[in-house]
Design a protein around this motif. Structure first.
Motif, mmCIF file in Angstrom:
data_model
loop_
_atom_site.group_PDB
_atom_site.id
_atom_site.type_symbol
_atom_site.label_atom_id
_atom_site.label_comp_id
_atom_site.label_asym_id
_atom_site.label_seq_id
_atom_site.Cartn_x
_atom_site.Cartn_y
_atom_site.Cartn_z
ATOM 1 N N ASN A 89 0.849 -1.188 0.000
ATOM 2 C CA ASN A 89 0.000 0.000 0.000
ATOM 3 C C ASN A 89 0.884 1.237 0.000
ATOM 4 O OD1 ASN A 89 -1.909 1.962 0.292
ATOM 5 N ND2 ASN A 89 -2.572 1.336 2.328
ATOM 6 N N THR A 90 0.991 1.896 -1.151
ATOM 7 C CA THR A 90 1.756 3.139 -1.226
ATOM 8 C C THR A 90 0.823 4.338 -1.369
ATOM 9 O OG1 THR A 90 2.080 2.991 -3.616
ATOM 10 C CG2 THR A 90 3.765 1.963 -2.218
ATOM 11 N N THR A 91 -0.447 4.148 -1.025
ATOM 12 C CA THR A 91 -1.404 5.248 -1.069
ATOM 13 C C THR A 91 -1.379 5.987 0.271
ATOM 14 O OG1 THR A 91 -3.316 4.044 -0.176
ATOM 15 C CG2 THR A 91 -2.878 3.813 -2.540
ATOM 16 N N SER A 92 -2.230 7.005 0.396
ATOM 17 C CA SER A 92 -2.302 7.768 1.649
ATOM 18 C C SER A 92 -3.434 7.281 2.560
ATOM 19 C CB SER A 92 -2.494 9.251 1.341
ATOM 20 O OG SER A 92 -3.671 9.430 0.567
ATOM 21 N N SER A 93 -4.127 6.224 2.172
ATOM 22 C CA SER A 93 -5.243 5.709 2.963
ATOM 23 C C SER A 93 -5.047 4.217 3.242
ATOM 24 C CB SER A 93 -6.555 5.927 2.190
ATOM 25 O OG SER A 93 -7.658 5.482 2.933
ATOM 26 N N PRO A 94 -5.388 3.754 4.452
ATOM 27 C CA PRO A 94 -5.266 2.320 4.749
ATOM 28 C C PRO A 94 -6.185 1.472 3.861
ATOM 29 C CG PRO A 94 -5.553 3.588 6.768
ATOM 30 C CD PRO A 94 -5.819 4.523 5.630
ATOM 31 N N ILE A 95 -5.714 0.293 3.476
ATOM 32 C CA ILE A 95 -6.563 -0.688 2.798
ATOM 33 C C ILE A 95 -7.281 -1.438 3.919
ATOM 34 C CG2 ILE A 95 -6.659 -2.717 1.298
ATOM 35 C CD1 ILE A 95 -3.900 -1.823 0.186
ATOM 36 N N VAL A 96 -8.607 -1.388 3.911
ATOM 37 C CA VAL A 96 -9.369 -2.003 5.002
ATOM 38 C C VAL A 96 -10.054 -3.305 4.602
ATOM 39 C CG1 VAL A 96 -9.669 0.147 6.284
ATOM 40 C CG2 VAL A 96 -11.357 -0.502 4.542
ATOM 41 N N GLN A 97 -10.229 -3.508 3.299
ATOM 42 C CA GLN A 97 -10.795 -4.765 2.807
ATOM 43 C C GLN A 97 -10.107 -5.119 1.493
ATOM 44 O OE1 GLN A 97 -14.925 -3.691 2.400
ATOM 45 N NE2 GLN A 97 -15.412 -4.324 4.490
ATOM 46 N N PHE A 98 -9.984 -6.424 1.254
ATOM 47 C CA PHE A 98 -9.369 -6.889 0.015
ATOM 48 C C PHE A 98 -10.092 -8.148 -0.438
ATOM 49 C CE2 PHE A 98 -6.036 -9.195 -2.381
ATOM 50 C CZ PHE A 98 -5.796 -8.242 -3.357
#
Length: 115
Positions: A38-47
């Motif tokens: 994850n190199t975005t500014s928001s957490p990944i919460v579901q995949f």
């Protein structure tokens, strides 16, 4: 079969065939493990993952969120023998992103980036 050696070989081959078949099937249905970055500014919460012929996304397979800058190991334990999947990431900010027809066996990892 009067030869005791031949009788043992026949008996051994009778038992070996099912074991070999089980081993071959187990090798084909191994879990698929890859790294999710994850190199975005928001957490990944579901995949979510789906094989190419599935009609829905199924269940979220993340054990916990992946924070910005983190990498997590993801295991697809669906018992399928495919490497081609569609993926869907859901972020804490409410955004989602989907990508289809990824060969996750060849990639070994997938990185979410800002668009």
């Amino acid at each position: 079969m009067s030869n005791p050696l031949m009788r043992r070989l026949v008996i051994a081959s009778i038992f070996a065939a099912p074991i070999a078949a089980l081993s071959a099937n187990s090798a084909l249905a191994e879990d698929l493990v890859f790294m999710l970055r994850n190199t975005t500014s928001s957490p990944i919460v579901q995949f979510y993952v789906e094989s190419t012929n599935a009609s829905d996304w199924g269940e979220d397979i993340l054990n916990s969120s992946i924070e910005p800058g983190e990498t997590a190991e993801v295991t697809i334990a669906d018992g399928k023998t495919t490497c081609i999947y569609g993926i869907k990431g859901v972020f804490a900010d409410g955004s989602t992103t989907e990508e289809e027809n990824l060969n996750l066996c060849e990639l070994g990892s997938y990185t979410y980036t800002e668009k």
